[in-house]
Design a protein around this motif. Sequence first.
Motif, short mmCIF file in Angstrom:
data_model
loop_
_atom_site.label_atom_id
_atom_site.label_comp_id
_atom_site.label_asym_id
_atom_site.label_seq_id
_atom_site.Cartn_x
_atom_site.Cartn_y
_atom_site.Cartn_z
N TYR A 1 0.98 -1.24 -0.17
CA TYR A 1 -0.08 -0.08 -0.15
C TYR A 1 0.81 1.21 -0.01
CZ TYR A 1 -3.64 -3.19 1.39
OH TYR A 1 -4.52 -4.51 1.20
N LEU A 2 2.11 1.23 0.82
CA LEU A 2 2.93 2.36 0.74
C LEU A 2 3.55 2.56 -0.63
CD1 LEU A 2 3.54 4.34 3.02
CD2 LEU A 2 5.67 2.95 3.32
N THR A 3 3.93 1.56 -1.41
CA THR A 3 4.21 1.65 -2.89
C THR A 3 3.20 2.34 -3.69
OG1 THR A 3 5.60 -0.30 -2.39
CG2 THR A 3 5.03 0.75 -4.69
N THR A 4 1.78 2.03 -3.42
CA THR A 4 0.90 2.69 -4.30
C THR A 4 1.01 4.20 -4.11
OG1 THR A 4 -0.46 0.59 -4.23
CG2 THR A 4 -1.86 2.63 -4.78
N PHE A 5 1.00 4.41 -2.60
CA PHE A 5 0.89 5.90 -2.17
C PHE A 5 2.08 6.59 -2.95
CE2 PHE A 5 -2.23 5.54 1.01
CZ PHE A 5 -2.76 6.89 1.21
N MET B 1 -1.90 1.79 -10.66
CA MET B 1 -2.72 1.89 -9.53
C MET B 1 -2.35 3.28 -8.95
SD MET B 1 -4.97 0.39 -7.39
CE MET B 1 -4.79 -1.26 -8.14
N LEU B 2 -3.56 3.89 -8.47
CA LEU B 2 -3.67 5.14 -7.81
C LEU B 2 -4.16 4.95 -6.48
CD1 LEU B 2 -4.58 7.83 -10.56
CD2 LEU B 2 -2.42 7.18 -9.81
N VAL B 3 -4.16 6.18 -5.66
CA VAL B 3 -4.63 6.01 -4.29
C VAL B 3 -6.14 5.78 -4.49
CG1 VAL B 3 -5.28 6.86 -1.93
CG2 VAL B 3 -2.90 6.84 -3.22
N GLY B 4 -6.77 6.46 -5.57
CA GLY B 4 -8.10 6.55 -5.69
C GLY B 4 -8.61 4.89 -6.21
N ASN B 5 -7.76 4.20 -6.99
CA ASN B 5 -8.04 2.84 -7.34
C ASN B 5 -8.14 1.98 -5.95
OD1 ASN B 5 -6.46 4.21 -9.64
ND2 ASN B 5 -8.00 2.75 -10.61
N LEU B 6 -7.24 2.11 -5.17
CA LEU B 6 -7.13 1.43 -3.91
C LEU B 6 -8.28 1.64 -3.19
CD1 LEU B 6 -5.39 -0.31 -2.40
CD2 LEU B 6 -4.18 1.43 -1.41
N ILE B 7 -8.72 2.92 -2.94
CA ILE B 7 -9.94 3.21 -2.17
C ILE B 7 -10.95 2.47 -2.69
CG2 ILE B 7 -11.64 5.05 -1.37
CD1 ILE B 7 -9.07 6.82 -1.17
N ALA B 8 -11.34 2.70 -4.02
CA ALA B 8 -12.56 2.14 -4.86
C ALA B 8 -12.62 0.69 -4.65
CB ALA B 8 -12.53 2.64 -6.37
N ASN B 9 -11.43 0.18 -4.90
CA ASN B 9 -11.18 -1.54 -4.64
C ASN B 9 -11.76 -1.99 -3.19
OD1 ASN B 9 -10.55 -1.67 -7.12
ND2 ASN B 9 -8.26 -1.76 -6.88
N GLN B 10 -11.42 -1.12 -2.32
CA GLN B 10 -11.60 -1.55 -1.07
C GLN B 10 -13.05 -1.36 -0.57
OE1 GLN B 10 -9.54 -2.93 1.20
NE2 GLN B 10 -7.96 -2.87 -0.30
N LEU B 11 -13.56 -0.33 -1.24
CA LEU B 11 -15.14 -0.05 -1.07
C LEU B 11 -15.97 -0.93 -1.49
CD1 LEU B 11 -15.15 4.13 -0.92
CD2 LEU B 11 -15.00 2.28 1.14
N THR B 12 -15.56 -1.52 -2.97
CA THR B 12 -16.47 -2.36 -3.71
C THR B 12 -16.10 -3.73 -3.94
OG1 THR B 12 -15.04 -1.68 -5.63
CG2 THR B 12 -17.01 -0.03 -5.30
N ARG B 13 -14.92 -3.99 -4.06
CA ARG B 13 -14.65 -5.44 -4.29
C ARG B 13 -14.14 -6.07 -3.05
NH1 ARG B 13 -10.25 -4.64 -9.45
NH2 ARG B 13 -11.85 -4.01 -10.80
#
Length: 282
Positions: A59-63, A232-244
């Motif tokens: 996750y830190l790498t994604t940030f 992968m952006l932070v926005g993608n990471l948030i969307a994946n956590q909320l939906t998938r």
Amino acid sequence: MKEKRFSLALIPLLLFTVVFVILPLVYVLVLSFLSKNVTWGVDKNFTLENYRMIFDPIYLTTFFSSLKIALLTTVITAVLGYPFGYYMAKLMPKVRSIVLFLLLIPFWTNGLIRIYGWMTLLRTKGVLNELLLRLGLIREPLEILYTLPAVIIGMVYALFPMMVLSVYSSARKLDPALREASRDLGAGRFKSFWTVSFRLTLPGLLSGFVFVFVPSVGLFFISDLLGGGKVMLVGNLIANQLTRSRNLPFGAALSVVLMSLTLLIIAIYRKVSGTKDLEGMI
């Protein structure tokens, strides 16, 4: 009496701020300290695990990757948008109105439709590759779509007007007499621009940096469509956590960190530019 009327006039604004700004922020903040239920929903158990997970390497790498992409997008947008906005402010009123109209036209179209248009242009058998092949500039189609350059192109295209309008609003306030005075005092064209025009339009450039950099971190639909899920952006990471993943607390924690980063950037902007309120950014 006037003070009473003024206070009553503020009630709708206060209600809107509380219902649509403060309460959602408080909800997200509280949610970020809860834990995910094993099956579905959220358990009301206070925990810091969601914030600890952010420091995991994946996750830190994604940030850090998101920040690099956002910075690259901002720099490219500034290089292209600053001269555009600066010289647009110097155009004749009628010509300036036409250019401004053309610049704002894309905002009248849905963002997804515009990104699908770029997909048509950048695909292997798209318009761009066909044109380059016919001109003899390439022998084989370029693999642009579903790559990082495609994501950068899409984000620069989407946020370019924000940079232009920020610089334009600052350049419009520039007094031509100041440039003429510097030339009369012996400054060359470049030195006159650097010491007078650029310094006075720097607040607009800085506000453009904020308006471009902050959204760049979270434009997940552009990276999804043009990056094909490879970027992968932070926005993608948030969307994946909320939906998938259905991990609402962790998605909320990521959102809180992203909001904190936004506030930090705005604070740095205010410190550098000397602006005391957000009105100075416009």
